[in-house]
Design an enzyme around this catalytic site. Structure first.
Site, PDB file in Angstrom:
ATOM      1  CD  GLU A 252      -1.647   3.000  26.694  1.00  0.00           C
ATOM      2  OE1 GLU A 252      -1.799   3.753  25.812  1.00  0.00           O
ATOM      3  OE2 GLU A 252      -2.326   3.046  27.749  1.00  0.00           O
TER       4      GLU A 252
ATOM      5  CG  ASP B  35      -5.455   1.504  29.630  1.00  0.00           C
ATOM      6  OD1 ASP B  35      -6.510   1.889  29.521  1.00  0.00           O
ATOM      7  OD2 ASP B  35      -4.396   1.700  29.338  1.00  0.00           O
TER       8      ASP B  35
ATOM      9  CG  HIS C  65      -2.099   8.488  27.617  1.00  0.00           C
ATOM     10  ND1 HIS C  65      -3.269   8.098  27.345  1.00  0.00           N
ATOM     11  CD2 HIS C  65      -2.078   9.860  27.738  1.00  0.00           C
ATOM     12  CE1 HIS C  65      -4.222   9.048  27.056  1.00  0.00           C
ATOM     13  NE2 HIS C  65      -3.330  10.226  27.543  1.00  0.00           N
TER      14      HIS C  65
ATOM     15  CG  ASP D 128      -3.522   4.779  31.492  1.00  0.00           C
ATOM     16  OD1 ASP D 128      -3.211   5.536  32.240  1.00  0.00           O
ATOM     17  OD2 ASP D 128      -3.482   4.749  30.106  1.00  0.00           O
TER      18      ASP D 128
ATOM     19  CG  ASP E 235      -9.023  -1.032  26.783  1.00  0.00           C
ATOM     20  OD1 ASP E 235      -7.689  -0.636  26.726  1.00  0.00           O
ATOM     21  OD2 ASP E 235      -9.539   0.327  26.993  1.00  0.00           O
TER      22      ASP E 235
HETATM   23  P1  AMP Z   1      -5.200   5.228  26.761  1.00  0.00           P
HETATM   24  O1  AMP Z   1      -5.678   4.177  27.551  1.00  0.00           O
HETATM   25  O2  AMP Z   1      -5.949   6.397  26.953  1.00  0.00           O
HETATM   26  O3  AMP Z   1      -3.709   5.697  27.030  1.00  0.00           O
HETATM   27  O4  AMP Z   1      -5.325   5.247  25.285  1.00  0.00           O
HETATM   28  C1  AMP Z   1      -5.230   3.738  24.633  1.00  0.00           C
HETATM   29  C2  AMP Z   1      -4.714   4.006  23.228  1.00  0.00           C
HETATM   30  O5  AMP Z   1      -5.574   5.021  22.501  1.00  0.00           O
HETATM   31  C3  AMP Z   1      -3.077   4.741  23.105  1.00  0.00           C
HETATM   32  O6  AMP Z   1      -2.218   3.794  22.952  1.00  0.00           O
HETATM   33  C4  AMP Z   1      -3.509   5.314  21.521  1.00  0.00           C
HETATM   34  O7  AMP Z   1      -3.301   4.341  20.615  1.00  0.00           O
HETATM   35  C5  AMP Z   1      -4.864   5.549  21.536  1.00  0.00           C
HETATM   36  N1  AMP Z   1      -4.987   7.025  22.005  1.00  0.00           N
HETATM   37  C6  AMP Z   1      -5.198   7.707  23.165  1.00  0.00           C
HETATM   38  N2  AMP Z   1      -5.235   9.042  23.235  1.00  0.00           N
HETATM   39  C7  AMP Z   1      -4.979   9.477  21.955  1.00  0.00           C
HETATM   40  C8  AMP Z   1      -4.774  10.681  21.277  1.00  0.00           C
HETATM   41  N3  AMP Z   1      -4.980  11.660  22.012  1.00  0.00           N
HETATM   42  N4  AMP Z   1      -4.628  10.688  20.069  1.00  0.00           N
HETATM   43  C9  AMP Z   1      -4.365   9.544  19.198  1.00  0.00           C
HETATM   44  N5  AMP Z   1      -4.507   8.190  19.882  1.00  0.00           N
HETATM   45  C10 AMP Z   1      -4.973   8.112  21.066  1.00  0.00           C
HETATM   46 MG    MG Z   2      -3.753   3.732  28.543  1.00  0.00          MG
HETATM   47 MG    MG Z   3      -7.093   3.229  28.153  1.00  0.00          MG
END
Ligand code: AMP
Ligand code: MG
Ligand code: MG
Length: 195
Positions: free
Chosen positions: A13, A11, A165, A170, A107
């Site tokens: 970021e 996962d 996040h 995650d 991803d």
């Molecule tokens: P996540 O695995 O859901 O934490 O998201 C992976 C990546 O997607 C994050 O590091 C952000 O770059 C992008 N991302 C996730 N949620 C958002 C959001 N609400 N607004 C903008 N970018 C997001």
């Molecule tokens: Mg994440």
């Molecule tokens: Mg993710």
């Protein structure tokens, strides 16, 4: 019969902002959880932050969302170096023995290929066996709709452990779902055939 000996749960970021996405959207946290399918347990973890080079300054939005602070990425290695460490970590495993798993397609089908491209790295051979945990979850729980990580955990009456996040948190929570699926006769028919 499960075709793979291992799952590698990932996962990422990445750099982000509230309205416009940075281009390229650079990976800033690179975690990978190695699950031994037969033992049904986590056997190793790879985790590192990544220093973005196209847009080196994280937005306030990105730091608030991911919890990743500027000094953390400043001190980290760049993507090509991290990719080298990651592939060295994976090297002892036979290429056909593992499948990469993520929550969604972003991803492995968007973020990773774009970061490889942005740095002129050919990583195709590492992207052959990938699958989406949401699909496996839905195939295993007929009637459930593809949902996010939080919704899948809720469905299993599990708590999110750590900080949403955060890439490593995650990943560990996705790994918990994968272990549950392995322990509860999950339907893994969507896994790609070994090439
Ligand atoms: P996540 O695995 O859901 O934490 O998201 C992976 C990546 O997607 C994050 O590091 C952000 O770059 C992008 N991302 C996730 N949620 C958002 C959001 N609400 N607004 C903008 N970018 C997001
Ligand atoms: Mg994440
Ligand atoms: Mg993710």
């Amino acid at each position: 019969m499960m075709p793979y000996k291992y799952f590698v749960v990932i996962d990422f970021e990445a750099t982000c902002d509230e309205t416009v996405k940075p281009v390229p959207q650079e990976i800033i946290e690179f975690p990978a959880i190695l699950i031994d399918v037969e033992k049904r347990m986590v056997v190793d973890t790879f985790h590192t932050y990544v220093k973005p080079v196209f847009h080196p300054i994280l937005s306030q939005f990105c730091t608030s969302l991911t919890g990743i602070e500027q000094p953390t990425v400043d001190a980290a290695a760049t993507f090509p170096q991290v990719w080298e460490s990651f592939t060295t970590w994976l090297a002892p495993l036979e290429a056909s023995s593992y499948c990469m798993l993520s929550c969604g397609d972003w991803d492995m089908k968007t973020a990773l290929p774009r970061n490889l491209d942005a740095h002129g790295i050919d990583g195709k051979r590492f992207l052959q066996h990938i699958a989406n945990v949401k699909t496996i979850f839905c195939d295993s729980k007929p009637g459930s709709k593809p949902a996010g990580l939080g919704a899948m955990l809720k469905h299993l009456k599990m708590q999110f452990e750590g900080r949403p996040h955060s890439g490593i948190d995650d990943s560990n929570n996705i790994a918990k779902i994968v272990l549950w699926l392995l322990n509860n006769n999950g339907n893994f028919k969507s896994l790609p055939a070994i090439r």
